[in-house]
Design an enzyme around this catalytic site. Sequence first.
Site, PDB file in Angstrom:
ATOM      1  N   SER A 153       0.825  -1.206   0.000  1.00  0.00           N
ATOM      2  CA  SER A 153       0.000   0.000   0.000  1.00  0.00           C
ATOM      3  C   SER A 153       0.860   1.258   0.000  1.00  0.00           C
ATOM      4  O   SER A 153       1.726   1.429   0.852  1.00  0.00           O
ATOM      5  CB  SER A 153      -0.876   0.050   1.252  1.00  0.00           C
ATOM      6  N   HIS A 155      -3.564   1.064  -4.515  1.00  0.00           N
ATOM      7  CA  HIS A 155      -3.059  -0.099  -5.237  1.00  0.00           C
ATOM      8  C   HIS A 155      -3.429   0.029  -6.700  1.00  0.00           C
ATOM      9  O   HIS A 155      -4.588  -0.143  -7.071  1.00  0.00           O
ATOM     10  CB  HIS A 155      -3.652  -1.395  -4.689  1.00  0.00           C
ATOM     11  N   HIS A 195      -5.903  -8.476  -1.400  1.00  0.00           N
ATOM     12  CA  HIS A 195      -5.860  -8.950  -0.016  1.00  0.00           C
ATOM     13  C   HIS A 195      -7.047  -9.883   0.233  1.00  0.00           C
ATOM     14  O   HIS A 195      -8.084  -9.782  -0.415  1.00  0.00           O
ATOM     15  CB  HIS A 195      -5.964  -7.764   0.956  1.00  0.00           C
ATOM     16  N   TYR A 203      -9.050  -9.687   2.683  1.00  0.00           N
ATOM     17  CA  TYR A 203     -10.235  -8.952   3.157  1.00  0.00           C
ATOM     18  C   TYR A 203     -11.104  -8.417   2.020  1.00  0.00           C
ATOM     19  O   TYR A 203     -12.258  -8.054   2.235  1.00  0.00           O
ATOM     20  CB  TYR A 203      -9.840  -7.808   4.114  1.00  0.00           C
ATOM     21  N   GLU A 204     -10.543  -8.374   0.793  1.00  0.00           N
ATOM     22  CA  GLU A 204     -11.349  -7.901  -0.335  1.00  0.00           C
ATOM     23  C   GLU A 204     -12.376  -8.950  -0.750  1.00  0.00           C
ATOM     24  O   GLU A 204     -13.261  -8.657  -1.557  1.00  0.00           O
ATOM     25  CB  GLU A 204     -10.442  -7.547  -1.512  1.00  0.00           C
ATOM     26  N   ALA A 219       2.923  -2.293   3.773  1.00  0.00           N
ATOM     27  CA  ALA A 219       2.831  -1.250   4.795  1.00  0.00           C
ATOM     28  C   ALA A 219       2.351  -1.952   6.057  1.00  0.00           C
ATOM     29  O   ALA A 219       1.466  -2.803   5.998  1.00  0.00           O
ATOM     30  CB  ALA A 219       1.838  -0.191   4.360  1.00  0.00           C
ATOM     31  N   MET A 243      -1.832  -6.856   6.700  1.00  0.00           N
ATOM     32  CA  MET A 243      -2.937  -7.663   6.171  1.00  0.00           C
ATOM     33  C   MET A 243      -2.551  -8.360   4.870  1.00  0.00           C
ATOM     34  O   MET A 243      -3.406  -8.599   4.012  1.00  0.00           O
ATOM     35  CB  MET A 243      -4.167  -6.773   5.956  1.00  0.00           C
ATOM     36  N   SER A 244      -1.256  -8.660   4.720  1.00  0.00           N
ATOM     37  CA  SER A 244      -0.815  -9.251   3.443  1.00  0.00           C
ATOM     38  C   SER A 244       0.430 -10.100   3.660  1.00  0.00           C
ATOM     39  O   SER A 244       0.724 -10.523   4.771  1.00  0.00           O
ATOM     40  CB  SER A 244      -0.503  -8.122   2.446  1.00  0.00           C
ATOM     41  N   ASN A 255       2.666   3.385  10.766  1.00  0.00           N
ATOM     42  CA  ASN A 255       2.048   3.954  11.974  1.00  0.00           C
ATOM     43  C   ASN A 255       2.472   3.153  13.194  1.00  0.00           C
ATOM     44  O   ASN A 255       2.856   1.992  13.071  1.00  0.00           O
ATOM     45  CB  ASN A 255       0.514   3.928  11.845  1.00  0.00           C
ATOM     46  N   HIS A 275      -6.398   4.664   6.874  1.00  0.00           N
ATOM     47  CA  HIS A 275      -5.752   4.250   5.615  1.00  0.00           C
ATOM     48  C   HIS A 275      -5.017   5.438   4.989  1.00  0.00           C
ATOM     49  O   HIS A 275      -3.967   5.275   4.365  1.00  0.00           O
ATOM     50  CB  HIS A 275      -6.818   3.696   4.660  1.00  0.00           C
TER      51      HIS A 275
HETATM   52  N1  HPA Z   1      -2.556  -2.650  11.276  1.00  0.00           N
HETATM   53  C1  HPA Z   1      -2.772  -3.522  10.258  1.00  0.00           C
HETATM   54  N2  HPA Z   1      -2.374  -3.307   9.021  1.00  0.00           N
HETATM   55  C2  HPA Z   1      -1.705  -2.185   8.764  1.00  0.00           C
HETATM   56  C3  HPA Z   1      -1.440  -1.232   9.757  1.00  0.00           C
HETATM   57  C4  HPA Z   1      -1.888  -1.476  11.087  1.00  0.00           C
HETATM   58  O1  HPA Z   1      -1.698  -0.683  12.024  1.00  0.00           O
HETATM   59  N3  HPA Z   1      -0.766  -0.218   9.177  1.00  0.00           N
HETATM   60  C5  HPA Z   1      -0.611  -0.552   7.872  1.00  0.00           C
HETATM   61  N4  HPA Z   1      -1.183  -1.737   7.618  1.00  0.00           N
END
Ligand code: HPA
Length: 281
Positions: free
Chosen positions: A33, A64, A86, A88-89, A116, A217-218, A241, A253
């Site tokens: 991402s 993306h 992903h 989750y999609e 990310a 998440m990947s 983050n 996001h």
């Molecule tokens: N949690 C899950 N997935 C992420 C995060 C997060 O804080 N930051 C970027 N992708």
Amino acid sequence: MDTFITLEEINQAAEAIRPRLKTVPQVGIILGSGLGALAEAVENPIRIPYGEIPHWPVSTVIGHQGQLVIGELEGRQVMVMQGRVHYYEGYSMAQVTLPVRVMQRLGIPMLFVTNAAGAVNPDFEPGDLMLLSDHLNLLGMAGPNPLRGPNLDEFGPRFPDMSQAYDPQLRHLAREAAQEAGFRLHEGVYVCLAGPSFETPADLRFLRTIGVDAVGMSTVPEVTVARHGGMRVMGVSGISNKANLDGSTITTHEEVLAAGKVMAPRLITLVRGVLRRLGQA
Ligand code: HPA
């Protein structure tokens, strides 16, 4: 419901790409991402929109793009995925990992995978990079492993080893590249959660307790399939983050994408540095 991918479907996708290759790429690269800028650095690029490749999953997520960029970086032929999908999609794990199967069918021996991620390790700051030393397959442990279903014997065994998921020599080259470029490169354990909701403070305290450094998440599905097919893998997280262990901040996001812009130049430097050193690996 599971949607498994057949060898025939993998072959159909590979045959849509193969005629456009000058040579077999040495490295497949998956961009996370907000990290799409690496694809812009590819020289003499051929671009193939995902929509032109049969069975190839198309991302629904902002940040993306959906194309393959094939060309040179540091004199090496690379195939870059600018955009990934992903779990989750709503895609099955087999669909999420179809691109890795296609890379294997095309004869690509190495995978560099980026993402990310949120920092669970309190020493990590947004903008830092973390080299994956290992991962926690929390999703796969509980069921949706991408290798679930009929084993594709052409690629690898029913019960593949995962003791060296992230190639020690490639990690060595990454450390050297970061040192030369003069930036800090953390190393640690990445965990893949299903998402798309971010973690609660209790989730994050749990993840810290079980040894996680970064959460996303990947990546884990792709790396599992890459190792099943015998590819050498390097993984890098861009820390977007800090984890919100006490519930005092929120994660968005937009924040992830903004951090991607900061991290992308360093990530490009790191990948270039490893590619330059590949002869030594
Ligand atoms: N949690 C899950 N997935 C992420 C995060 C997060 O804080 N930051 C970027 N992708």
